[in-house]
Design a protein around this motif. Sequence first.
Motif, PDB file in Angstrom:
ATOM      1  N   PRO A  19      -4.220 -10.391   2.768  1.00  0.00           N
ATOM      2  CA  PRO A  19      -2.420  -8.998   2.557  1.00  0.00           C
ATOM      3  C   PRO A  19      -3.092  -7.795   2.204  1.00  0.00           C
ATOM      4  CG  PRO A  19      -3.074 -11.720   1.084  1.00  0.00           C
ATOM      5  CD  PRO A  19      -4.581 -11.493   1.283  1.00  0.00           C
ATOM      6  N   ARG A  20      -4.232  -7.208   1.772  1.00  0.00           N
ATOM      7  CA  ARG A  20      -5.030  -5.888   1.664  1.00  0.00           C
ATOM      8  C   ARG A  20      -4.922  -5.357   3.270  1.00  0.00           C
ATOM      9  NH1 ARG A  20      -9.699  -3.962  -2.531  1.00  0.00           N
ATOM     10  NH2 ARG A  20      -8.330  -2.344  -2.085  1.00  0.00           N
ATOM     11  N   ARG A  23      -2.246  -4.810   4.362  1.00  0.00           N
ATOM     12  CA  ARG A  23      -1.565  -3.498   4.544  1.00  0.00           C
ATOM     13  C   ARG A  23      -2.010  -2.487   4.147  1.00  0.00           C
ATOM     14  NH1 ARG A  23      -1.699  -6.397  -0.928  1.00  0.00           N
ATOM     15  NH2 ARG A  23      -3.343  -5.612  -1.183  1.00  0.00           N
ATOM     16  N   ARG A  26      -0.951  -1.469   7.982  1.00  0.00           N
ATOM     17  CA  ARG A  26      -0.078  -0.450   8.499  1.00  0.00           C
ATOM     18  C   ARG A  26       0.020   0.821   7.402  1.00  0.00           C
ATOM     19  NH1 ARG A  26       3.282   1.492   5.121  1.00  0.00           N
ATOM     20  NH2 ARG A  26       2.769   0.393   3.408  1.00  0.00           N
ATOM     21  N   LEU A  27      -0.865   0.931   6.724  1.00  0.00           N
ATOM     22  CA  LEU A  27      -1.177   1.975   6.450  1.00  0.00           C
ATOM     23  C   LEU A  27      -1.837   3.349   7.311  1.00  0.00           C
ATOM     24  CD1 LEU A  27      -1.867   1.438   2.609  1.00  0.00           C
ATOM     25  CD2 LEU A  27       0.154   3.018   3.511  1.00  0.00           C
ATOM     26  N   ALA A  48       3.480  -4.375  10.500  1.00  0.00           N
ATOM     27  CA  ALA A  48       3.230  -4.845   9.338  1.00  0.00           C
ATOM     28  C   ALA A  48       3.676  -6.354   9.205  1.00  0.00           C
ATOM     29  CB  ALA A  48       4.032  -4.532   7.664  1.00  0.00           C
ATOM     30  N   VAL A  52       0.570  -9.241   8.693  1.00  0.00           N
ATOM     31  CA  VAL A  52       0.986 -10.115   7.539  1.00  0.00           C
ATOM     32  C   VAL A  52       0.941 -11.466   8.400  1.00  0.00           C
ATOM     33  CG1 VAL A  52       2.996 -11.362   6.347  1.00  0.00           C
ATOM     34  CG2 VAL A  52       1.946  -8.849   5.988  1.00  0.00           C
TER      35      VAL A  52
END
Length: 148
Positions: A19-20, A23, A26-27, A48, A52
């Motif tokens: 999950p990290r 994220r 996306r960032l 995103a 995922v």
Amino acid sequence: MNQETAVIRNFSVLLSPTPRGARLARLLAVEQLRQWGLPLHPVEHIVAELAVNAATHGRVPGRDFRLTLYVVGDTVRIEVTDTRGDRLPHTELPAPDAESGRGLVLVDALADRWGVAPGPRPRKTVWAEIDLSPSSGNPGFGDVGDLS
């Protein structure tokens, strides 16, 4: 834009299938789009969802997934490559009360085109393309200066 003046831009990074890592995909995509002076929507949302999916369904312990962004002419291409080529994605409407399962439905709605490219074994790449031209129908892409 003609072939002689077309600028090809690309960005690629390996990320952990967690999950990290999703994220962070996306960032990093948002930051790269800002550096290129391109709007975030809908690319941010597509990255995103695909990240995922790679971290959830394409996860193999010890094997990273790759996020690649290309801008060629008037098209942004998003590619997410994982090492679960045996698990091909497909769109399917989930039950109304399901808490997940809408990722590819969103990608299908937001992207101008998307698909899956196999290999080399054991990899697969899920890709999506967004047309930047004002006639594409994507809100916000007619004005490249809009970074909202």
